[in-house]
Design an enzyme around this catalytic site. Structure first.
Site, mmCIF file in Angstrom:
data_model
loop_
_atom_site.group_PDB
_atom_site.id
_atom_site.type_symbol
_atom_site.label_atom_id
_atom_site.label_comp_id
_atom_site.label_asym_id
_atom_site.label_seq_id
_atom_site.Cartn_x
_atom_site.Cartn_y
_atom_site.Cartn_z
ATOM 1 C CG ASP A 1 -2.132 -0.911 1.009
ATOM 2 O OD1 ASP A 1 -2.631 -0.985 -0.116
ATOM 3 O OD2 ASP A 1 -2.547 -1.558 1.986
ATOM 4 C CG ASP B 1 -6.776 -3.936 -3.791
ATOM 5 O OD1 ASP B 1 -7.005 -4.952 -4.468
ATOM 6 O OD2 ASP B 1 -7.354 -3.696 -2.738
HETATM 7 N N1 GLY Z 1 -7.071 -1.557 -1.136
HETATM 8 C C1 GLY Z 1 -8.074 -2.010 -0.264
HETATM 9 C C2 GLY Z 1 -9.455 -1.824 -0.756
HETATM 10 O O1 GLY Z 1 -9.702 -1.515 -1.912
HETATM 11 O O2 GLY Z 1 -10.354 -1.983 0.067
#
Ligand code: GLY
Length: 406
Positions: free
Chosen positions: A122, A183
């Protein structure tokens, strides 16, 4: 403040059952709305002596709440970059030096991420939404160094056997191997940027390898996506596709598909390779053709309780922003289709049904965070607001004939 007051009207015949619906959005009015909601949030964050604790960042707000819930900035709070990013976007729109100061104050809480080992993938959300926008607008050299250092940190998660970044080191055991989630595509933007701004070329090579493997293994033949691809940790051999935040392994989780649409549009921008442009249009068309009438998806396209399932305004905002960009790359017929779809999404998001309005300080309502975990369902989410204001700024640039991404 820019007081341009442009109204775009489109007959949506081509999009929705040949009704005469008019799609209207006034970007300046909506950006002014975002600014006033930001002022409200800043006021909510001040204690009785007017001080803000910059370690505490807004992340979600239950539908019945009037203010944001706050979390302490830390390595595993993946949402901590969105609020400073929102402030940078608002500063970009308003030029207000007080907003710039608050953007700096919140951004600088994240510097530690450039100096500590990677917790997970992230880092791009955390550092590129905050420092990335900050550097884009201020050219502060200290910000540039934080981004470059964090890109190097993110690259330490790359597994050359699998050819992808390990998204969740903490889930290797529970998922049965090296895992790469949809993601994660979003965090490649920081690697591409670093490679072009003084970092190693290897960062771009990692991003391209990751994009190619994700294209191969995180998608089904109909261009719907698996949230997670699992690979053998040692050999890198693909094991299986599955879900984490979606309804089922084979369902289309709305935000996962939204990350894919945004991600491959960005990857085409960064590489100029038309295989990504071709691919993202297929993933987009799959998404568009299954949307409900107002173009705000249910949290999962295969949720069993549709039409009573919760919506996900965050997916709509992410897709709206990326379709505005995609419309500048696609051929003229597709370009119109994507631009009209994006404007329809933004029109719905800007309606009373989806706005925080006077009830709460969030821009938007009716987003879904993690349905299977029971968290942030039908809530306001900080990343929904981030991509909403980004989309409005992009639409305003389109209206002015300016490059949509700069
Ligand atoms: N990256 C985490 C989500 O989209 O909830």
């Amino acid at each position: 403040m820019n007081t341009q007051n442009l109204i775009i009207g489109f007959s949506m015949c081509a999009l929705v059952s040949c009704s005469q619906d008019k799609v209207m959005i006034n970007t300046a009015q909506e950006l002014d709305y975002c600014h006033s909601q930001i002022e409200r949030t800043l006021n909510d964050l001040r204690d009785s002596s007017g001080e803000i604790n910059y370690q505490m960042t807004p992340f979600a707000s239950a539908d019945s709440a009037t203010v944001w819930s706050l979390n302490k900035v830390c390595k595993d709070e993946w949402r901590a970059g969105f609020w400073p990013g929102i402030l940078w976007y608002d500063y970009e729109y308003t030029g207000n030096p007080e907003i710039e100061q608050e953007a700096e104050n919140f951004t600088e809480q994240l510097e530690f991420l450039s100096k500590t080992p990677a917790f997970d993938h992230d880092l791009g959300f955390l550092v590129f939404c905050s420092y990335g926008n900050g550097y884009r607008l201020t050219k502060n050299p200290a910000y540039k160094q934080v981004i470059l250092d964090t890109a190097d940190t993110l690259a330490t998660l790359f597994n050359p056997q699998a050819g992808t970044i390990l998204s969740w080191p903490r889930q290797v055991e529970s998922l049965g191997g090296h895992n790469t989630i949809m993601d994660n595509l979003m965090n490649l933007e920081m690697l591409f940027w670093a490679a072009k701004n003084g970092g190693s070329q290897k960062l771009a090579d990692i991003a391209i390898s990751h994009a190619d493997q994700t294209m191969k293994y995180n998608f089904r033949p109909d261009y719907t996506s698996y949230h997670v691809a699992v690979y053998d940790m040692t050999t890198g051999k693909f094991i299986r596709g599955c879900t984490h935040q979606g309804y089922a392994d084979n369902s289309m989780w709305a935000r996962g598909q939204a990350w894919a649409i945004y991600g491959y549009t960005m990857i085409y921008r960064e590489t100029g390779d038309t295989k990504y442009l071709d691919f993202v249009q297929k993933a987009t068309d799959t998404y568009l053709k299954r949307l409900p009438d107002d173009y705000i998806p249910y949290w999962d396209f295969d949720a069993p309780d549709i039409p009573n399932a919760p919506r996900d305004a965050s997916a709509a905002a992410i897709v709206a922003s990326s379709l505005l960009e995609l419309s500048t790359y696609a051929d003229s017929e597709k370009s119109e289709k994507y631009k009209k779809a994006a404007i329809k999404m933004l029109t719905s998001l800007s309606s009373d049904k989806y706005k925080g309005g006077t009830q709460k300080s969030a821009f938007l309502r009716h987003a879904t965070g993690h349905y299977p975990a029971g968290s942030d369902i039908n809530a306001s989410l900080i990343y929904a607001d981030y991509y909403y204001i980004e989309a409005l700024l992009r639409l305003q640039r389109l209206e002015k004939g300016e490059p949509i991404v700069h």
